[in-house]
Design a protein around this motif. Structure first.
Motif, PDB file in Angstrom:
ATOM      1  N   UNK A 185       5.923 -12.215   7.993  1.00 37.69           N
ATOM      2  CA  UNK A 185       5.177 -11.673   9.127  1.00 37.69           C
ATOM      3  C   UNK A 185       5.562 -10.290   9.612  1.00 37.69           C
ATOM      4  N   UNK A 186       6.406  -9.560   8.886  1.00 37.95           N
ATOM      5  CA  UNK A 186       6.878  -8.246   9.321  1.00 37.95           C
ATOM      6  C   UNK A 186       6.375  -7.144   8.396  1.00 37.95           C
ATOM      7  N   UNK A 187       5.926  -6.026   8.972  1.00 35.38           N
ATOM      8  CA  UNK A 187       5.634  -4.839   8.164  1.00 35.38           C
ATOM      9  C   UNK A 187       6.958  -4.200   7.753  1.00 35.38           C
ATOM     10  N   UNK A 188       7.056  -3.765   6.505  1.00 40.06           N
ATOM     11  CA  UNK A 188       8.267  -3.115   6.011  1.00 40.06           C
ATOM     12  C   UNK A 188       7.864  -1.826   5.334  1.00 40.06           C
ATOM     13  N   UNK A 189       8.380  -0.697   5.836  1.00 40.09           N
ATOM     14  CA  UNK A 189       7.982   0.621   5.338  1.00 40.09           C
ATOM     15  C   UNK A 189       9.184   1.326   4.711  1.00 40.09           C
ATOM     16  N   UNK A 190       9.036   1.733   3.469  1.00 41.36           N
ATOM     17  CA  UNK A 190      10.012   2.540   2.743  1.00 41.36           C
ATOM     18  C   UNK A 190       9.407   3.920   2.499  1.00 41.36           C
ATOM     19  N   UNK A 191      10.250   4.946   2.373  1.00 43.67           N
ATOM     20  CA  UNK A 191       9.702   6.270   2.069  1.00 43.67           C
ATOM     21  C   UNK A 191      10.673   7.073   1.211  1.00 43.67           C
ATOM     22  N   UNK A 250       5.145  13.176   2.689  1.00 41.38           N
ATOM     23  CA  UNK A 250       6.079  12.185   2.171  1.00 41.38           C
ATOM     24  C   UNK A 250       5.300  11.041   1.545  1.00 41.38           C
ATOM     25  N   UNK A 251       5.872  10.453   0.525  1.00 45.29           N
ATOM     26  CA  UNK A 251       5.317   9.230  -0.046  1.00 45.29           C
ATOM     27  C   UNK A 251       5.968   8.041   0.647  1.00 45.29           C
ATOM     28  N   UNK A 252       5.158   7.149   1.182  1.00 46.18           N
ATOM     29  CA  UNK A 252       5.651   5.935   1.839  1.00 46.18           C
ATOM     30  C   UNK A 252       4.987   4.716   1.231  1.00 46.18           C
ATOM     31  N   UNK A 253       5.706   3.621   1.237  1.00 50.88           N
ATOM     32  CA  UNK A 253       5.194   2.339   0.752  1.00 50.88           C
ATOM     33  C   UNK A 253       5.324   1.319   1.873  1.00 50.88           C
ATOM     34  N   UNK A 254       4.260   0.602   2.134  1.00 50.40           N
ATOM     35  CA  UNK A 254       4.286  -0.445   3.155  1.00 50.40           C
ATOM     36  C   UNK A 254       3.995  -1.788   2.522  1.00 50.40           C
ATOM     37  N   UNK A 284      -1.758  -5.673  15.215  1.00 49.53           N
ATOM     38  CA  UNK A 284      -0.952  -4.812  16.078  1.00 49.53           C
ATOM     39  C   UNK A 284       0.193  -5.553  16.769  1.00 49.53           C
ATOM     40  N   UNK A 285       0.239  -6.856  16.641  1.00 49.05           N
ATOM     41  CA  UNK A 285       1.332  -7.609  17.270  1.00 49.05           C
ATOM     42  C   UNK A 285       2.510  -7.830  16.318  1.00 49.05           C
ATOM     43  N   UNK A 286       2.340  -7.495  15.040  1.00 49.02           N
ATOM     44  CA  UNK A 286       3.397  -7.731  14.046  1.00 49.02           C
ATOM     45  C   UNK A 286       4.531  -6.725  14.208  1.00 49.02           C
ATOM     46  N   UNK A 287       5.792  -7.168  14.079  1.00 46.85           N
ATOM     47  CA  UNK A 287       6.905  -6.208  14.117  1.00 46.85           C
ATOM     48  C   UNK A 287       6.892  -5.317  12.887  1.00 46.85           C
ATOM     49  N   UNK A 288       7.454  -4.124  13.027  1.00 44.78           N
ATOM     50  CA  UNK A 288       7.501  -3.158  11.925  1.00 44.78           C
ATOM     51  C   UNK A 288       8.936  -2.672  11.737  1.00 44.78           C
ATOM     52  N   UNK A 289       9.385  -2.629  10.495  1.00 45.47           N
ATOM     53  CA  UNK A 289      10.710  -2.104  10.158  1.00 45.47           C
ATOM     54  C   UNK A 289      10.532  -0.876   9.273  1.00 45.47           C
ATOM     55  N   UNK A 315       0.832  -1.208   0.000  1.00 49.69           N
ATOM     56  CA  UNK A 315       0.000   0.000   0.000  1.00 49.69           C
ATOM     57  C   UNK A 315       0.865   1.256   0.000  1.00 49.69           C
ATOM     58  N   UNK A 316       0.357   2.320  -0.640  1.00 49.85           N
ATOM     59  CA  UNK A 316       0.996   3.624  -0.636  1.00 49.85           C
ATOM     60  C   UNK A 316       0.324   4.524   0.389  1.00 49.85           C
TER      61      UNK A 316
END
Length: 281
Positions: A75-81, A30-34, A42-47, A18-19
């Motif tokens: 199983x991990x959220x990964x966010x780039x921006x 900012x534009x971010x991509x997840x 809410x229990x998943x780790x996020x990077x 998702x954007x």
């Protein structure tokens, strides 16, 4: 600035891409991509990934997208921006400084922690090159929000590092870099570094910041890195007084070999990132 949604890099429907538009200082976005597991909660780790010089989320070879997809599938959220002035984010590239990138990364971090579907106690920062120094500067002032840092190469004397880069590739001295124009072309990176960017570097003492952080720090250093030599990364690592680990791996700064992409180095980085998430987030 408008932007086009990022297309999934595989047909794996277990990963949702998702954007987002993330508010940052000055009323800009900012534009971010997840990339996240389809069943993320809410229990998943996020990077949150912080890129190096260049400021755009993806880079020319898109390996961070592949990394994010693999982590999300596990199983991990990964966010780039995209930093302001880069990619699909608002702003002008010529206004980029280390201070502005710290503000951008902090904005993404606070945006992530404010979401009800993200665990604010399981967020890590993954920095690439200059982004590793940015991660330290962010964690220094947001220690309660950052569970752990993973640095893929790390510099500490950024002004000397950029000057060395110019002298090595362009044969410039600092007095000749800008030549009254206020900005200089970085050969190979196809980007500009401004005089204000250099001036701002003196506002940040990375060694001091590293020594102050309480956040666990893991560092990955390629043996054949010709842009951030191993002794530079090692000195930065040794300044840390927190829980830490150092990984020296085969490969170069860019994950490239003379004959193409270094798939073995990419696999090693993926393995260490996975271990870092499992043990610290």
């Amino acid at each position: 600035m408008s932007f086009s949604p990022v297309r999934p890099i595989s047909a794996d429907k277990s990963v949702v891409t998702r954007d987002f538009r993330v508010p940052c200082p000055g009323g800009t976005y900012l534009h971010a991509v997840e990339m996240a597991p389809q069943n993320a909660d809410a229990s998943s780790p996020t990077v949150v990934a912080i890129q190096g010089t260049g400021g755009a989320a993806f880079g020319s070879h898109r390996w961070r997208l592949r990394l994010g997809h693999c982590l999300a599938a596990a199983g991990t959220r990964f966010i780039l921006f995209d930093c302001r002035g880069h990619g699909y984010s608002d702003g002008e590239k010529i206004n980029t400084t280390v201070t502005s990138i710290v503000e951008d990364a902090s904005a993404v971090l606070h945006w992530a922690t404010s979401r009800t579907d993200v665990s604010s106690s399981r967020i890590g920062l993954f920095g690439f090159s200059l982004g590793s120094a940015i991660a330290v500067l962010v964690a220094e002032h947001s220690a309660t929000l950052v569970r752990s840092i993973l640095a893929f190469k790390m510099t500490f004397d950024m002004a000397s590092g950029f000057l060395w880069y110019f002298e090595r590739f362009d044969r410039f001295s600092l007095d000749r870099i800008f030549d009254g124009t206020g900005r200089a072309w970085i050969r190979g990176l196809e980007d500009y570094v401004t005089e204000s960017f250099f001036d701002d570097l003196t506002n940040h003492d990375i060694i001091q910041s590293i020594s102050q952080i309480v956040t666990p720090l893991w560092v990955i250093q390629p043996k054949d890195d010709d842009q951030v030599p191993r002794w530079v990364t090692r000195k930065a690592y040794e300044a840390a007084r927190t829980e830490k680990q150092f990984f020296l791996i085969d490969g170069s700064h860019t994950l490239l070999k003379p004959d193409g992409w270094d798939h073995e180095q990419e696999a090693m980085v993926h393995s260490i990132v996975t271990q870092w998430i499992d043990e610290t987030l």
